[in-house]
Design a protein around this motif. Structure first.
Motif, short mmCIF file in Angstrom:
data_model
loop_
_atom_site.label_atom_id
_atom_site.label_comp_id
_atom_site.label_asym_id
_atom_site.label_seq_id
_atom_site.Cartn_x
_atom_site.Cartn_y
_atom_site.Cartn_z
N SER A 32 -1.85 25.95 0.76
CA SER A 32 -0.51 26.11 1.06
C SER A 32 0.33 26.59 -0.23
CB SER A 32 0.38 25.18 1.72
OG SER A 32 1.52 25.34 2.09
N GLY A 33 0.48 27.82 -0.37
CA GLY A 33 1.08 28.20 -1.64
C GLY A 33 -0.12 27.62 -2.87
N PRO A 34 0.55 26.86 -3.85
CA PRO A 34 -0.24 26.60 -5.02
C PRO A 34 -0.87 25.14 -4.67
CG PRO A 34 2.00 26.11 -5.53
CD PRO A 34 2.08 26.81 -4.14
N SER A 35 -0.63 24.52 -3.54
CA SER A 35 -1.06 23.31 -3.30
C SER A 35 -2.21 23.42 -2.35
CB SER A 35 0.13 22.33 -2.23
OG SER A 35 1.28 22.34 -3.04
N LEU A 36 -2.84 22.34 -2.20
CA LEU A 36 -4.30 22.24 -1.49
C LEU A 36 -4.09 20.81 -0.74
CD1 LEU A 36 -6.85 23.57 -0.53
CD2 LEU A 36 -8.08 22.47 -2.38
N TYR A 37 -4.22 21.05 0.65
CA TYR A 37 -4.18 19.76 1.44
C TYR A 37 -5.49 19.51 2.19
CZ TYR A 37 0.91 19.94 1.51
OH TYR A 37 2.39 20.16 1.13
N ARG A 38 -6.17 18.38 1.96
CA ARG A 38 -7.16 17.98 2.52
C ARG A 38 -6.79 16.86 3.41
NH1 ARG A 38 -12.53 17.36 -0.97
NH2 ARG A 38 -12.22 19.54 -0.53
N VAL A 39 -7.25 17.44 4.83
CA VAL A 39 -7.10 16.60 5.89
C VAL A 39 -8.34 15.65 6.11
CG1 VAL A 39 -6.49 16.60 8.55
CG2 VAL A 39 -5.41 18.35 6.87
N LEU A 40 -8.04 14.34 6.48
CA LEU A 40 -8.87 13.37 6.43
C LEU A 40 -8.76 12.55 7.73
CD1 LEU A 40 -8.73 12.70 3.00
CD2 LEU A 40 -10.96 13.13 3.60
N LEU A 41 -9.85 11.82 8.22
CA LEU A 41 -9.65 11.28 9.60
C LEU A 41 -10.31 9.61 9.20
CD1 LEU A 41 -9.09 10.71 12.45
CD2 LEU A 41 -11.45 11.30 12.75
N LEU A 42 -9.40 8.82 9.32
CA LEU A 42 -9.81 7.61 8.94
C LEU A 42 -10.01 6.65 10.15
CD1 LEU A 42 -7.01 6.37 6.14
CD2 LEU A 42 -9.34 7.44 5.87
N PRO A 43 -10.60 5.46 10.09
CA PRO A 43 -11.06 4.57 11.47
C PRO A 43 -9.78 4.15 12.07
CG PRO A 43 -12.19 3.87 9.55
CD PRO A 43 -11.65 4.87 8.97
N GLY A 44 -9.79 4.18 13.28
CA GLY A 44 -8.55 3.95 14.13
C GLY A 44 -8.01 5.11 14.60
N CYS A 45 -8.37 6.38 14.22
CA CYS A 45 -7.80 7.61 14.41
C CYS A 45 -6.47 8.03 13.65
CB CYS A 45 -7.22 7.71 15.98
SG CYS A 45 -8.97 7.75 17.22
N LEU A 46 -6.69 7.49 12.58
CA LEU A 46 -5.51 7.47 11.65
C LEU A 46 -5.78 8.95 10.95
CD1 LEU A 46 -2.79 6.59 10.23
CD2 LEU A 46 -4.03 5.50 8.63
N SER A 51 -2.77 15.68 -0.51
CA SER A 51 -2.59 16.94 -1.33
C SER A 51 -2.34 16.98 -2.82
CB SER A 51 -1.18 17.71 -0.53
OG SER A 51 -0.21 16.77 -0.92
N PHE A 52 -2.51 18.20 -3.30
CA PHE A 52 -2.47 17.90 -4.86
C PHE A 52 -1.82 19.59 -5.03
CE2 PHE A 52 -5.52 14.95 -4.48
CZ PHE A 52 -5.15 13.87 -5.49
N THR A 53 -0.96 19.58 -6.18
CA THR A 53 -0.57 20.91 -6.62
C THR A 53 -0.37 20.71 -8.15
OG1 THR A 53 1.21 20.67 -4.67
CG2 THR A 53 1.59 22.16 -6.45
#
Length: 202
Positions: A32-46, A51-53
């Motif tokens: 997203s623009g200069p940022s990068l989002y990493r989407v992760l799944l944690l136990p318990g459906c969290l 993200s880093f920019t």
């Protein structure tokens, strides 16, 4: 991320730590623009979004941003243009496109695909409704804040079965909802309204 450090290296280091400590599962990355989002799944459906920019490009893209803390070498957020809501003309145009596709799919006996397009018409109509009222118009974020009357009118655009008559009924409701929310593009809506009504005439 401090200037000069590769974002991907920092992201991978954090991801390894989250996998090791919390059994995180990497789902996908979203630039997203200069940022990068990493989407992760944690136990318990969290769901956990990391993200880093680059520091030199970090700043608010919306009015609700609030910086909580800052450490050197980060000097503070830069001024960035806020993300604009989607254009009304674009939302309406996509909805009309989807309505056409929906009717074609009904005629070609492709009910699952027809349902997909009808849902798209409904979603674009709801996005127009959000835009008109100053609510978030992306990803359904403003839908639940819409007036009850708007929500009730669009409820009919939910497809209840894959029968031809039901698909046409839901498409008709979606088109009616779209036209009701087309105030910002009234000239365009007036031009295409007769054609949209033809789509739901047997």
């Amino acid at each position: 991320v401090a200037d000069g450090l590769p974002i991907n290296d920092v992201l991978e280091e954090w991801t390894r730590a989250l996998v090791a400590e919390f059994a995180a599962i990497h789902l996908f990355d979203l630039p997203s623009g200069p940022s990068l989002y990493r989407v992760l799944l944690l136990p318990g459906c969290l769901q956990f979004d990391l993200s880093f920019t680059p520091a030199a490009q970090f700043g608010a893209t919306g009015p609700k941003f609030k910086l909580l803390l800052s450490k050197p070498p980060f000097a503070g957020p830069v001024t960035r243009p806020h993300t604009s809501p989607p254009a009304a003309h674009e939302l309406f145009g996509y909805a009309v496109h989807h309505a056409l596709r929906a009717r074609f799919c009904i005629e070609r006996d492709r009910p699952w695909q027809a349902e997909y397009w009808i849902s798209g018409v409904r979603d674009y109509a709801l996005a127009l409704a959000c835009r008109r009222r100053g609510l978030p118009a992306y990803h359904g974020r403003g839908y639940d804040a819409l007036p009850a009357a708007v929500q009730e009118a669009m409820r009919g655009a939910l497809v209840r079965s894959l029968e031809r008559a039901e698909l046409l009924r839901a498409l008709r409701c979606a088109i009616d909802g779209l036209l009701a929310e087309a105030e910002e593009v009234s000239d365009l809506a007036a031009k295409v309204e007769p054609e949209l009504h033809k789509l739901v005439t047997e």
